[in-house]
Scaffold this active site. Sequence first.
Site, PDB file in Angstrom:
ATOM      1  N   HIS A   1      -5.072   3.410  14.482  1.00 37.35           N
ATOM      2  CA  HIS A   1      -6.128   2.483  14.073  1.00 37.35           C
ATOM      3  C   HIS A   1      -5.581   1.054  14.097  1.00 37.35           C
ATOM      4  O   HIS A   1      -5.485   0.381  13.091  1.00 37.35           O
ATOM      5  CB  HIS A   1      -6.588   2.853  12.659  1.00 37.35           C
ATOM      6  CG  HIS A   1      -7.676   1.972  12.121  1.00 37.35           C
ATOM      7  ND1 HIS A   1      -8.852   1.746  12.789  1.00 37.35           N
ATOM      8  CD2 HIS A   1      -7.768   1.285  10.961  1.00 37.35           C
ATOM      9  CE1 HIS A   1      -9.610   0.952  12.056  1.00 37.35           C
ATOM     10  NE2 HIS A   1      -8.979   0.647  10.955  1.00 37.35           N
TER      11      HIS A   1
ATOM     12  N   ASN B   1       0.806  -1.223   0.000  1.00 30.37           N
ATOM     13  CA  ASN B   1       0.000   0.000   0.000  1.00 30.37           C
ATOM     14  C   ASN B   1       0.841   1.276   0.000  1.00 30.37           C
ATOM     15  O   ASN B   1       0.380   2.320  -0.457  1.00 30.37           O
ATOM     16  CB  ASN B   1      -1.009  -0.028   1.158  1.00 30.37           C
ATOM     17  CG  ASN B   1      -2.132  -1.022   0.881  1.00 30.37           C
ATOM     18  OD1 ASN B   1      -2.232  -1.544  -0.229  1.00 30.37           O
ATOM     19  ND2 ASN B   1      -2.967  -1.285   1.869  1.00 30.37           N
TER      20      ASN B   1
HETATM   21  O1  TXD Z   1     -10.938   2.372   9.114  1.00 31.11           O
HETATM   22  C1  TXD Z   1     -10.294   2.213   8.106  1.00 31.11           C
HETATM   23  N1  TXD Z   1      -9.414   3.127   7.743  1.00 31.11           N
HETATM   24  C2  TXD Z   1     -10.505   1.013   7.283  1.00 31.11           C
HETATM   25  C3  TXD Z   1      -9.534   0.749   6.250  1.00 31.11           C
HETATM   26  C4  TXD Z   1     -11.603   0.147   7.425  1.00 31.11           C
HETATM   27  C5  TXD Z   1     -11.790  -0.894   6.558  1.00 31.11           C
HETATM   28  C6  TXD Z   1     -10.890  -1.171   5.456  1.00 31.11           C
HETATM   29  N2  TXD Z   1      -9.741  -0.345   5.423  1.00 31.11           N
HETATM   30  C7  TXD Z   1      -8.807  -0.406   4.303  1.00 31.11           C
HETATM   31  O2  TXD Z   1      -9.385   0.253   3.175  1.00 31.11           O
HETATM   32  C8  TXD Z   1      -8.469  -1.772   3.772  1.00 31.11           C
HETATM   33  O3  TXD Z   1      -7.526  -2.401   4.600  1.00 31.11           O
HETATM   34  C9  TXD Z   1      -7.890  -1.402   2.419  1.00 31.11           C
HETATM   35  O4  TXD Z   1      -6.548  -0.974   2.548  1.00 31.11           O
HETATM   36  C10 TXD Z   1      -8.751  -0.212   1.989  1.00 31.11           C
HETATM   37  C11 TXD Z   1      -9.778  -0.521   0.916  1.00 31.11           C
HETATM   38  O5  TXD Z   1     -10.660  -1.526   1.331  1.00 31.11           O
HETATM   39  P1  TXD Z   1     -11.691  -2.205   0.293  1.00 31.11           P
HETATM   40  O6  TXD Z   1     -12.464  -3.197   1.063  1.00 31.11           O
HETATM   41  O7  TXD Z   1     -12.389  -1.163  -0.492  1.00 31.11           O
HETATM   42  O8  TXD Z   1     -10.647  -2.960  -0.641  1.00 31.11           O
HETATM   43  P2  TXD Z   1     -10.845  -3.545  -2.110  1.00 31.11           P
HETATM   44  O9  TXD Z   1     -12.269  -3.940  -2.341  1.00 31.11           O
HETATM   45  O10 TXD Z   1      -9.773  -4.547  -2.312  1.00 31.11           O
HETATM   46  O11 TXD Z   1     -10.576  -2.284  -3.060  1.00 31.11           O
HETATM   47  C12 TXD Z   1      -9.317  -1.728  -3.238  1.00 31.11           C
HETATM   48  C13 TXD Z   1      -9.248  -1.246  -4.666  1.00 31.11           C
HETATM   49  C14 TXD Z   1      -9.277  -2.382  -5.707  1.00 31.11           C
HETATM   50  O12 TXD Z   1     -10.352  -2.188  -6.600  1.00 31.11           O
HETATM   51  C15 TXD Z   1      -7.921  -2.257  -6.416  1.00 31.11           C
HETATM   52  O13 TXD Z   1      -7.987  -2.556  -7.813  1.00 31.11           O
HETATM   53  C16 TXD Z   1      -7.604  -0.790  -6.185  1.00 31.11           C
HETATM   54  O14 TXD Z   1      -8.015  -0.545  -4.858  1.00 31.11           O
HETATM   55  N3  TXD Z   1      -6.205  -0.435  -6.348  1.00 31.11           N
HETATM   56  C17 TXD Z   1      -5.828   0.739  -6.877  1.00 31.11           C
HETATM   57  N4  TXD Z   1      -6.548   1.787  -7.311  1.00 31.11           N
HETATM   58  C18 TXD Z   1      -5.870   2.835  -7.791  1.00 31.11           C
HETATM   59  N5  TXD Z   1      -4.522   2.899  -7.849  1.00 31.11           N
HETATM   60  C19 TXD Z   1      -3.771   1.857  -7.411  1.00 31.11           C
HETATM   61  N6  TXD Z   1      -2.442   1.933  -7.468  1.00 31.11           N
HETATM   62  C20 TXD Z   1      -4.432   0.721  -6.901  1.00 31.11           C
HETATM   63  N7  TXD Z   1      -4.001  -0.457  -6.398  1.00 31.11           N
HETATM   64  C21 TXD Z   1      -5.097  -1.170  -6.062  1.00 31.11           C
END
Ligand code: TXD
Length: 319
Positions: free
Chosen positions: A176, A96
């Site tokens: 967190h 990340n």
């Molecule tokens: O309280 C909090 N802050 C949190 C954080 C609570 C719950 C989840 N939390 C975190 O949010 C979790 O540990 C993840 O790091 C993020 C996103 O969770 P989500 O459930 O939305 O994850 P997904 O469904 O895997 O979506 C992540 C998307 C996915 O579609 C990837 O293709 C995309 O991120 N992705 C990117 N997008 C743009 N640019 C880049 N480089 C990229 N890499 C992956």
Amino acid sequence: MARKKIALIGSGMIGGTLAHIAAREELGDVVLFDIAEGLPQGKALDLAESTPVYNASVSLKGANDYADIKGADVCIVTAGVARKPGMSRDDLLGINLKVMKAVGEGLKANCPDAFVICITNPLDAMVWALQQFSGFKTNKVVGMAGVLDSSRFAYFLSEKTGVSVADIHAWTLAGHGDDMVPMVRHSTVGGLPLPELVKQGWMTQADLDGIVDRTRKGGGEIVALLKTGSAYYAPAESAISMAKAYLNDQKRVLPVAAWCQGEYGLDGMYVGVPAVLGAGGAEKVVEFDLNDAERAMFAKSVTSVQGLIAACKEIDGSL
Ligand code: TXD
């Protein structure tokens, strides 16, 4: 006045849910961005096709090119990977961090005036990295975690006492992680601080300790149930409340990962604290008085966050 523009960086589970709420509440035009091709376009089209049903006058667009987020007023960042059972938030750091670098550069080039809400885990280190990579002012970059953790805390208190969530004010501070600090003395049910509830027999001390523990592990509880990812409804709602506080200059006091310089004795770092959110972003950090035990828990959590930041610096020499 032109419509506001909301850019969602990451169109996965939280990103899609954010888009849905933003459209239903007509917060502005929504751009869903992702590196995955088709995903943001598909979600945007599906959601756009729902807007005539509830008469929402907003546009939704999917994008794989940062140029499409040009001029965004608010950017909510969920890009990266989420936890699977058995993983800690910290296991996500290496992957990340690279994502935050790409996102920071994309934001800097396309929407330098945006208010940025980072959600990607490990949250306190990622919001720091995102601010560093984007070079945005620290008051315009915040992290979402405290609103979610506090909402979980409030929900468990409501479940136990039978009192409406509307009359519960719960606060969690610090990082967190599982060493977050639920603020027992500062949280209230119907205006009564939690220790007073125990005194009056609403719950036992053991009940309260159990709720505090469940709050700390709330994220893991959902991961264990879902098996394929982490929570998304409550995280999305939490970030939307922060976006609304900024867009409508609400001056809400919300627990967010905010830049602390002097507050809570910190020398320039992001950590979960109550802050006034308004048109100026994180306008002021609110300082709770901490007793010795709370200060010790806060310090422990801060040390964990500092460890993650040190790990980021080791991985990326430009930080
Ligand atoms: O309280 C909090 N802050 C949190 C954080 C609570 C719950 C989840 N939390 C975190 O949010 C979790 O540990 C993840 O790091 C993020 C996103 O969770 P989500 O459930 O939305 O994850 P997904 O469904 O895997 O979506 C992540 C998307 C996915 O579609 C990837 O293709 C995309 O991120 N992705 C990117 N997008 C743009 N640019 C880049 N480089 C990229 N890499 C992956």
